[in-house]
Structures are given as structure tokens and as C-alpha cells.
Scaffold this motif. Structure first.
Motif, short mmCIF file in Angstrom:
data_model
loop_
_atom_site.label_atom_id
_atom_site.label_comp_id
_atom_site.label_asym_id
_atom_site.label_seq_id
_atom_site.Cartn_x
_atom_site.Cartn_y
_atom_site.Cartn_z
N ALA A 116 6.16 -1.77 2.34
CA ALA A 116 7.13 -2.87 2.43
C ALA A 116 8.27 -2.50 3.37
CB ALA A 116 7.67 -3.20 1.04
N VAL A 117 8.69 -1.25 3.30
CA VAL A 117 9.82 -0.80 4.12
C VAL A 117 9.38 -0.51 5.56
CG1 VAL A 117 11.51 1.06 4.42
CG2 VAL A 117 11.11 0.08 2.15
N THR A 118 8.31 0.26 5.71
CA THR A 118 7.92 0.70 7.06
C THR A 118 7.18 -0.37 7.85
OG1 THR A 118 5.85 1.70 6.29
CG2 THR A 118 7.81 3.12 6.36
N LYS A 119 6.44 -1.25 7.16
CA LYS A 119 5.65 -2.26 7.85
C LYS A 119 6.19 -3.67 7.64
CE LYS A 119 1.47 0.50 7.27
NZ LYS A 119 0.15 0.58 6.63
N LEU A 120 7.29 -3.75 6.89
CA LEU A 120 7.87 -5.05 6.53
C LEU A 120 6.79 -5.97 5.92
CD1 LEU A 120 10.20 -5.60 9.61
CD2 LEU A 120 10.78 -4.66 7.36
N ASP A 121 6.02 -5.41 5.02
CA ASP A 121 4.89 -6.09 4.40
C ASP A 121 5.32 -6.64 3.04
OD1 ASP A 121 2.53 -6.87 3.18
OD2 ASP A 121 1.41 -5.07 3.76
N ALA A 122 5.53 -7.94 2.97
CA ALA A 122 5.97 -8.57 1.73
C ALA A 122 4.91 -8.48 0.63
CB ALA A 122 6.33 -10.04 1.98
N GLY A 147 1.37 5.99 -7.77
CA GLY A 147 1.03 6.11 -6.35
C GLY A 147 0.95 4.74 -5.69
N GLY A 148 0.39 3.76 -6.39
CA GLY A 148 0.32 2.41 -5.86
C GLY A 148 1.69 1.79 -5.67
N VAL A 149 2.59 2.04 -6.61
CA VAL A 149 3.96 1.54 -6.46
C VAL A 149 4.61 2.20 -5.24
CG1 VAL A 149 6.27 1.52 -7.50
CG2 VAL A 149 4.28 0.96 -8.89
N GLY A 150 4.45 3.51 -5.14
CA GLY A 150 5.04 4.22 -4.00
C GLY A 150 4.51 3.73 -2.66
N ARG A 151 3.17 3.56 -2.57
CA ARG A 151 2.58 3.07 -1.32
C ARG A 151 3.06 1.65 -1.02
NH1 ARG A 151 -1.47 5.77 -3.57
NH2 ARG A 151 -2.51 3.92 -4.39
N GLY A 152 3.16 0.82 -2.06
CA GLY A 152 3.63 -0.54 -1.86
C GLY A 152 5.05 -0.59 -1.32
#
Length: 162
Positions: free
Chosen positions: A114-120, A105-110
Motif C-alpha cells: 500500500a505504501v510502496t506501490k500505492l495499492d489500495a 506476514g500478509g498484513v505486513g505485505r499489504g
């Protein structure tokens, strides 16, 4: 963790096949095996989690590196394989649930963040979780292979460097 001395007198101490015991690998899970043995011997026993307890640990600087993280995860896999051998495969039910729900779940949320919020940082978290899980699985497989080849486990055959 804290146990009454009488518990150790009744069921014995920590199993020396687990824990550091001079090994170069940070083998662990001696408290897990002890707790499993305790609840098997005394099914009415309740182990309590005290989330408000304050514990201070001194963490050496060599333990805050990426290489130590990978080594520690590898050793955790070895430790879990030993616990499974000692206490039965069902003893890892909590860990399987943790992998399937919490880690994946953590991998999926990450990845999603990363994709939706462009969060590196989210991408980095997902990558670290994936590397840690892969290293743990590799350690588990390493130990299982050593056992299946007729050994007592892989403590003497662990890779010199990761």
C-alpha cells in the motif's frame, strides 16, 4: 474430508460440542478435534492433504458479506478455544504458527504494498486480515472468559449481534 467408517467405529464420531448443531453461531473445528483424537489413538496414522481434489460448495449469498466474515471469524475463535480445552493447548500449535507467519506476514505485505506501490487493494487486504484476526481473538477470549466463569462455554452467552 474423508475417513473410513472403521475409524469412526474405533474412536467415535464427531464431538457434539463442536460443529453447527443448531447454533446460531457458525461453530466449527469438529474435524480438527476428530483428527487430533485419531492421531492420539493411532500415532502411526497419516492424514493426507490432496491439493488436486476438486470440491464444490454452494455458498449462500448471506455468507459473502462482511458481517458474516466477522461473525465466522468470531465463531472460529470460540471453536479454537473449545478444541484447546478438549485436546490441550498444544493442539493449537499449527494455528499459532499460521497467525504469526501467514496472517501477520500478509498484513505486513499489504501495508508495504500500500505504501510502496500505492495499492489500495493491498491496504484493504491488510485491513481485512487484521479485522478477521481481531474477531477470532475476541471469540477465543469470549469463550475462555465463559469457561473461567464456570460455564461450559459461551454458546448460550454469545453476543446477539456483532
Amino acid at each position: 474430508m474423508s475417513f473410513r467408517r472403521s475409524i469412526f467405529q474405533r474412536i467415535g464420531g464427531f464431538d457434539t460440542r463442536l460443529g453447527r448443531n443448531g447454533s446460531k453461531l457458525p461453530i466449527s473445528c469438529e474435524e480438527t478435534e476428530f483428527s487430533l483424537r485419531l492421531t492420539q489413538a493411532y500415532p502411526q496414522t497419516k492424514l493426507l492433504y490432496a491439493p488436486d481434489a476438486v470440491i464444490e460448495h454452494k455458498v449462500p449469498t448471506d455468507r459473502v458479506t462482511f458481517s458474516y466474515f466477522v461473525l465466522r471469524c468470531f465463531a472460529e475463535g470460540i471453536s479454537k478455544a473449545r478444541v484447546a480445552r478438549m485436546a490441550g493447548a498444544k493442539s493449537l500449535a499449527t494455528e499459532r504458527n499460521y497467525v504469526l507467519h501467514t496472517l501477520l506476514g500478509g498484513v505486513g505485505r499489504g501495508i508495504a504494498d500500500a505504501v510502496t506501490k500505492l495499492d489500495a487493494w493491498a491496504a484493504a487486504r491488510a485491513a481485512f486480515i487484521a479485522v478477521g484476526l481481531a474477531s477470532t481473538v475476541a471469540g477465543y477470549a469470549w469463550e475462555q472468559l465463559a469457561i473461567s466463569l464456570g460455564g461450559q462455554g459461551g454458546e448460550q452467552r454469545a453476543p446477539a449481534q456483532l
